[in-house]
Design an enzyme around this catalytic site. Structure first.
Site, short mmCIF file in Angstrom:
data_model
loop_
_atom_site.label_atom_id
_atom_site.label_comp_id
_atom_site.label_asym_id
_atom_site.label_seq_id
_atom_site.Cartn_x
_atom_site.Cartn_y
_atom_site.Cartn_z
N LYS A 164 -0.67 -3.33 1.46
CA LYS A 164 0.43 -2.36 1.34
C LYS A 164 0.06 -1.05 2.03
O LYS A 164 0.91 -0.38 2.64
CB LYS A 164 0.73 -2.11 -0.14
N GLU A 171 4.42 1.86 8.93
CA GLU A 171 5.69 2.54 8.68
C GLU A 171 5.66 3.99 9.18
O GLU A 171 6.61 4.47 9.79
CB GLU A 171 5.95 2.49 7.18
#
Length: 295
Positions: A164, A171
């Site tokens: 993550k 991102e």
């Protein structure tokens, strides 16, 4: 199955609803929260039949540690704790060791989906022993998007949060690229409709994506992002990604530059950061700051 869920914020509250829609029982707790199902961790544990699964959606660091410390005295051997928050992956081994001392399993789970997860499902990256993961599997199946993809047993304890963390680093870089392109288009006199240029990219281009869709949505709400201040916070995972890259001697120039750009946003009203702030608000409901009044 039954699940105890600690933390009923923007993500936790929607996750509770999605799991319930799948037919499972969820007992939710958060301090000073009107729609909590119980009023304490002790009550939450008492409401669940053993072996229990308790999922944490609380802020990383001291808050997560505090909940784990309290659960150690309440849970029984054979129970499992899932940390679904954005904890640093290096904390996971310690949490697993602390819980193992009282016979409780531990699974770390990176969760992505933001405020849209209730409708579309959550991407899940989890790490831990297969026997512990198996006890949580019905919840993973309830939360993930429909179809075969969207969830992965990434490896041992820590792998879920590491995956993550890297996801969030990527991102950062993707949002920064959209933000830089938007600022350049806005600066060019020849381009008279930047918003429609962005919209035109939504079909047939190699950069079409959900982030691009959200950028268009943000521009529809505020065409030149005049209502936003060019400031974007960082949740910590971008920093951790760069630190992990240093530890592993892996070059990450794009991700590192995007992190530093966020630091720069705190010094000036950066036009690029208006787009990054708008995107973070669109996909995760993250707070934005209003543009400062002219003086």
């Amino acid at each position: 199955m039954e699940l105890g869920l600690v933390g009923l914020g923007k993500m936790g509250g929607n996750m509770r609803e999605r799991i319930r829609r799948a037919g499972h029982t969820v007992v939710g707790y958060a301090p000073n929260t009107a729609d909590a199902d119980v009023r304490s961790l002790k009550d939450l544990v008492a409401a669940l039949a053993a072996p229990r699964v308790v999922w944490l959606m609380v802020p990383a660091g001291a808050a997560t540690q505090s909940v784990i410390d309290e659960l150690k005295g309440l849970l029984s051997p054979g129970d499992v704790v899932v940390d679904g928050g954005n904890s640093r992956w290096t904390d996971d081994a310690r949490h697993a060791e602390e819980l193992a001392a009282v016979g409780v399993g531990f699974v770390d789970c990176g969760v992505s989906g933001g405020v849209w997860g209730l409708e579309h499902g959550y991407a899940l990256m989890y790490g831990g022993d297969p026997e512990h993961v198996a006890k949580v599997q019905p919840v993973f199946d309830a939360l993930k998007p429909e179809g075969e993809s969207g969830a992965v047993h990434a490896g041992t304890v820590g792998a879920g949060h590491f995956a993550k963390m890297v996801h969030n680093g990527i991102e950062y870089a993707m949002m920064q690229a959209f933000a830089e392109g938007w600022e350049l288009l806005e600066a060019a006199d020849a381009v008279t409709d930047v918003r429609e240029v962005f919209r035109s990219w939504q079909e047939g281009t190699v950069i079409r994506s959900w982030l691009l869709d959200l950028a268009v949505r943000a521009l529809d709400e505020d065409e030149h992002l005049d209502r936003l201040r060019g400031y974007a916070a960082d949740s910590g995972e971008g920093r951790w990604t760069v630190e992990a890259a240093i530890d592993h001697a892996v070059p990450l120039p794009a991700i590192t530059a995007s992190l530093f750009a966020r630091f720069a946003s705190r010094q000036d009203d950066s036009p690029q950061m208006k787009m990054v702030a708008a995107l973070r608000n669109q996909f995760g409901g993250h707070a934005v700051e209003s543009a400062r009044s002219a003086t």
